[in-house]
Design a protein around this motif. Structure first.
Motif, short mmCIF file in Angstrom:
data_model
loop_
_atom_site.label_atom_id
_atom_site.label_comp_id
_atom_site.label_asym_id
_atom_site.label_seq_id
_atom_site.Cartn_x
_atom_site.Cartn_y
_atom_site.Cartn_z
N GLN A 188 75.37 -10.94 6.91
CA GLN A 188 75.15 -9.66 7.15
C GLN A 188 74.37 -8.88 6.10
O GLN A 188 73.35 -8.19 6.24
N VAL A 189 74.75 -9.22 4.79
CA VAL A 189 74.11 -8.43 3.53
C VAL A 189 73.54 -9.68 2.84
O VAL A 189 73.92 -10.85 2.84
N GLY A 193 73.65 -6.89 -1.94
CA GLY A 193 74.92 -6.12 -1.13
C GLY A 193 76.28 -6.95 -1.36
O GLY A 193 77.24 -6.41 -1.41
N SER A 337 74.35 -3.48 8.21
CA SER A 337 73.05 -4.09 8.00
C SER A 337 72.55 -4.14 9.56
O SER A 337 73.13 -4.16 10.71
N ALA A 341 67.77 -8.19 7.40
CA ALA A 341 68.57 -7.75 6.22
C ALA A 341 68.37 -8.43 4.97
O ALA A 341 68.38 -8.04 4.07
N VAL A 377 70.10 -2.91 4.62
CA VAL A 377 71.78 -3.22 4.39
C VAL A 377 71.96 -1.96 3.60
O VAL A 377 71.31 -1.51 2.83
N TYR A 385 72.56 4.68 8.18
CA TYR A 385 72.35 3.60 9.15
C TYR A 385 72.06 4.15 10.48
O TYR A 385 71.16 3.54 11.30
#
Length: 877
Positions: A188-189, A193, A337, A341, A377, A385
């Protein structure tokens, strides 16, 4: 979860009842929320995780077979065979078997004390193991009890791994996350991050070892349970429990044995309609291999479920592509994210804001001209977000860095989302659908839009954006979005509360003169209405303006507050003395019983653990309360928009399961918050352990004892729209608990709307529970001391309202049945005996008269031929 969505969507859209659906579940329970699996450690009740409306499974066209695994599929005969050998026919078959937790081939992975983290049974077994180890580690010495910490390790630093680490920490165990990759949540990151996330996770007391491969799990020499992890770099870690969270694998064994095509990495291969090569077999969710991959997220699984339903009903829906955006809170840390990303798009540019001191990392991935948004991210602060994710693939107005900088001068540019922008990924609701709910379906508020589109009804992360779009569209349509209290005040209740507080006003006349408006067609602001007068009365009471029946305030009260009692259907009143925590002495019970007997009152134990006495006439109220006050009782405020009760179990005082003194805490809370006026009634509960006998999570504020202190939950309500309370803070000391509840209640009193319960207030508060937590716990607005002082002032100024009435002849004069015969009973009252007590007679029973069922002894005599209505029917100028 995806199976539940399929059934829900089918029954919602199949108006003609063309389809009957049978669901075969391997687990012995209804579909539940796997995303929220960690909550099981808090609630310890599997039913709390059940998805959707439970009445779905009572539908006659739905048949849920629990603990009924399907072992084989006969595609030619179109039948399935369950684990008991029973054969079931189908017209269409939907595979929604999800996935299994992956177990890497590490030597020793079958040792006792090694767990996966996938089902309720998994987490229940893990909890039991940790608690047993913790209990075994307690040693009594001369200096007291010494507790050896339980040493836990989690293999895998992804989403599930961090959830598991947080769960171990919540259970009182040490937690170390072992991650093979370079950083946490690598899917995800990005690396930056991941580093920021590692710092934040470390601050939560969880250790992280990145770039570490586990080579072996070794048993403890004495117990044979897992005792040590050995790593590829030669390092090692002593452990008492290990959780393996290295990913999932599709549950595709049924598809394999049925001869269906399987993807390269598993999963039943489907086309964009979610249909396999067999025209009568479909696959949805994690078991489906669509566009060459299996998707381990709820949102695309829900989309697949909706697509298959549409196809079964004759539609033409196809899979639009996966929304892999993720927003979550791990151990109290915000992570989000979306899109690209990692910035893998050719010539993409990255705009990064990093503040290691504050623990914040934010990044936007843009096209090479820095105009089109490709991904993002967010770690530590995910506020942008909700607004930015729907803009994926669109041009951002102005400088993109303005969306990342903290409090930029002039603020970030206003985003106008295109109609096709996905606002609610859980339910696949676009910005256009939300606008259409306003313009086409004539929804005039957020609640209506939610009901019409289902946006914001699952995880709730999109609710601030849904609210913004709704209000913007209403304004465009010429619909005035007004927060005005009534025609006499343009201010909302919250605004009026602050205005009265700051201006230090003490009467309705002053308030309406200062902040009121002249209604259309009127010459002045007038004297208010039945909406604003009780609101102002409540505000003045909340601000400590003296007795509610003192002076002008008496004319502002509604019927119940005006008589300090709840009016019943026959015009009599109920009497409810306070019994803090449900605790009452035998002597007190005798007094209550004698009062009820002497005045012929119907008595009942209430759900709030006190005694309600019904049938008191208005002229009897002072004498009833005089006897109760003399016996040490005080008003239970059953009539007011204020604290009603603090329900309690017996806790550690008597119960063998209790871990804290719940009765003592309930008594302290009730005595602290008694008489606290608020926008609506308040109910609290205190449970002495996680068994939750006091039903604390159904209350506005619920307190549940733990071995380490108190967990506090907020926003629970019964009524027409019941809500379970949500965790606000955990493992608090008693002093921390009081301060937390003080601030929560005072913030609610200051900012809630008229007659708004805590549950909808929490949902509609900008930023939701997270924002409330920041205000209450972290003092993000800098008003903590002000909230503390306000509650302290309330506690210090409290007086029993009925005791004050009994000491004031002017107030006592209000309690008469008729002006010229204040002690004469109302001749319209009539009762009949039932189960050894009296109840109000029905109209038919009254008409029957002496020859009917009415007990003549219970019908009050008429002693005055001319009776003039007194204050109870007062006409207010």
């Amino acid at each position: 979860m995806v199976a539940q969505r399929f059934v829900e969507a089918l029954r919602a859209r199949d108006d003609a009842g063309a389809w009957r659906v049978s669901v075969f579940a391997e687990e012995p329970r209804k579909p539940y929320d796997r995303v929220g699996l960690t909550r099981y450690f808090e609630v310890r009740d599997a039913e709390e995780l059940t998805l959707g409306d439970p009445t779905l499974w009572d539908d006659p066209l739905v048949n849920l077979h629990r603990d009924c695994r399907i072992d084989s599929i006969d595609r030619d005969a179109r039948t399935v065979t369950d684990r008991l050998g029973r054969v079931h026919a189908y017209d269409e078959l939907v595979l929604a078997t999800g996935s299994n937790a992956a177990m890497p081939p590490i030597p020793g992975n079958d040792l006792p004390g090694v767990f996966v983290y996938r089902t309720i049974d998994d987490v229940a077994a893990l909890r039991g193991w940790v608690e047993a180890k913790r209990d075994a580690g307690r040693v009594t010495t001369r200096g007291g009890v010494v507790e050896k910490p339980v040493r836990g390790a989690v293999i895998g630093g992804g989403l599930l791994g961090l959830e598991a680490a947080g769960a171990l920490k919540a259970l009182g165990a040490q937690a170390t996350v072992i991650e093979f990759g370079t950083h946490l949540m690598g899917v995800q990151v990005d690396l930056g991050g991941g580093h920021a996330l590692k710092r934040l996770i470390n601050d939560k007391g969880i250790s992280v070892r990145p770039e570490t491969a586990t080579s072996q799990m070794k048993p403890h020499r004495r117990t044979g349970h897992v005792g040590r992890l050995e790593f590829g770099d030669g390092g090692r870690l002593d452990v008492d429990v290990v959780v393996v969270a290295t990913g999932v694998r599709p549950r595709d064994e049924l598809a394999r044995t049925a001869g269906l095509e399987i993807g390269e990495r598993g999963g039943a291969v489907v086309d964009l309609t979610c249909r396999t090569a067999d025209p009568h077999v479909w696959a949805i969710g994690e078991v489906a291999c669509i566009e060459g991959r299996c998707l381990g997220l709820v949102a695309p699984g829900n989309t697949m479920a909706e697509i298959v339903v549409d196809r079964l009903l004759g539609g033409q829906a196809v899979f639009p592509g996966a929304d892999t955006a993720t927003k979550l809170k791990l151990s109290g840390v915000d992570v989000a994210s979306f899109g690209d990303a990692h910035g893998r798009t050719e010539d993409a540019v990255e705009i990064v804001w990093a503040d290691p001191v504050a623990g914040v990392y934010k990044k936007l991935v843009m096209s090479d001209d820095a105009r089109t948004l490709l991904g993002g991210v967010f770690v530590g602060d995910a506020a942008p977000y909700a607004s930015l994710r729907p803009m994926l693939g669109s041009e951002l107005p102005g400088d993109p860095s303005a969306f990342l900088l903290p409090d930029p001068a002039g603020g970030a540019p206003t985003l106008e989302l295109p109609d096709d922008a996905n606002v609610c990924s859980c339910n696949n609701v676009s910005a256009g659908a939300i606008r259409g709910a306003v313009t086409e379906h004539e929804c005039t508020d957020v609640a209506g839009v939610k009901a019409c589109t289902r946006a914001g009804t699952t995880c709730g992360a999109c609710l601030p954006l849904v609210t913004k779009i709704t209000k913007t569209e209403l304004a465009k349509a010429g619909v005035e979005v007004s927060n005005a209290l009534c025609e006499h005040f343009d201010l909302s209740r919250a605004q009026l509360f602050d205005a009265v507080r700051v201006a230090n006003l003490h009467s309705f006349s002053e308030i309406i003169a200062r902040f009121g408006r002249v209604p259309d067609g009127a010459t002045d602001a007038g004297r208010g209405c039945d909406i604003c007068k009780p609101v102002v009365a409540s505000i003045l009471a909340s601000l400590g303006n003296g007795h509610i029946l003192a002076g002008e305030q008496a004319t502002l009260q509604d019927t119940n507050d005006h008589m300090l009692a709840n009016m019943q259907k026959d015009g009599t009143y109920s009497v409810v003395p306070r019994m803090p925590g449900g605790e009452v002495t035998p002597e007190g019970l005798i007094v209550v019983g004698q009062v009820a007997k002497d005045f012929g009152l119907y008595t009942k134990i209430t759900g709030g653990q006190r005694i309600d006495m019904f049938g008191a006439r208005v002229e009897q109220l002072p004498e009833i309360w005089r006897r109760l006050v003399d016996a040490g009782f005080e008003s239970g405020h059953a009539y007011g928009k204020s604290l009603r009760t603090v329900k309690s179990c017996v806790g550690s005082t008597w119960c063998r399961y209790g871990v804290q003194d719940s009765v003592g805490m309930a008594v302290e809370l009730e005595l602290r918050y008694r008489g606290l006026r608020s926008p609506h009634k308040l109910k609290l509960g205190v449970s002495g352990c996680a068994r939750e006998c006091a039903e604390a999570r159904g209350k506005d504020v619920g307190v549940i004892a733990t071995d380490r202190g108190w967990n506090v939950y907020v926003g629970g309500n019964g009524g027409q729209t019941p809500r379970h309370a949500k965790l606000l803070a955990e493992d608090l000391t008693s002093a921390e608990l009081l301060r937390t509840i003080d601030r929560f209640l005072m913030l609610y009193i200051r900012t809630a709307d008229r007659l708004q319960r805590t549950a909808p207030w929490v949902e509609e508060y900008e930023g939701g529970l997270d924002a409330i937590r920041d205000v209450v716990i972290a003092d993000s607005l800098g008003i903590g001391a002000d909230l503390d002082a306000a509650m302290a002032a309330h506690v210090e100024a409290y007086e029993d309202e009925w005791k004050a009435v009994l000491e004031d002849p002017e107030k006592l004069a209000r309690f008469g049945s008729f002006v010229n015969a204040p002690t004469t009973p109302d001749p319209a009252l009539a009762y009949v005996p039932e189960r050894g007590q009296k109840r109000p007679a029905t109209a038919a029973e009254v008409a029957a008269g002496a020859d009917g069922p009415v007990d003549p002894l219970l019908v009050p005599a008429i002693t005055s031929p001319v009776l003039v209505a007194g204050p109870i029917l007062e006409v207010r100028a």
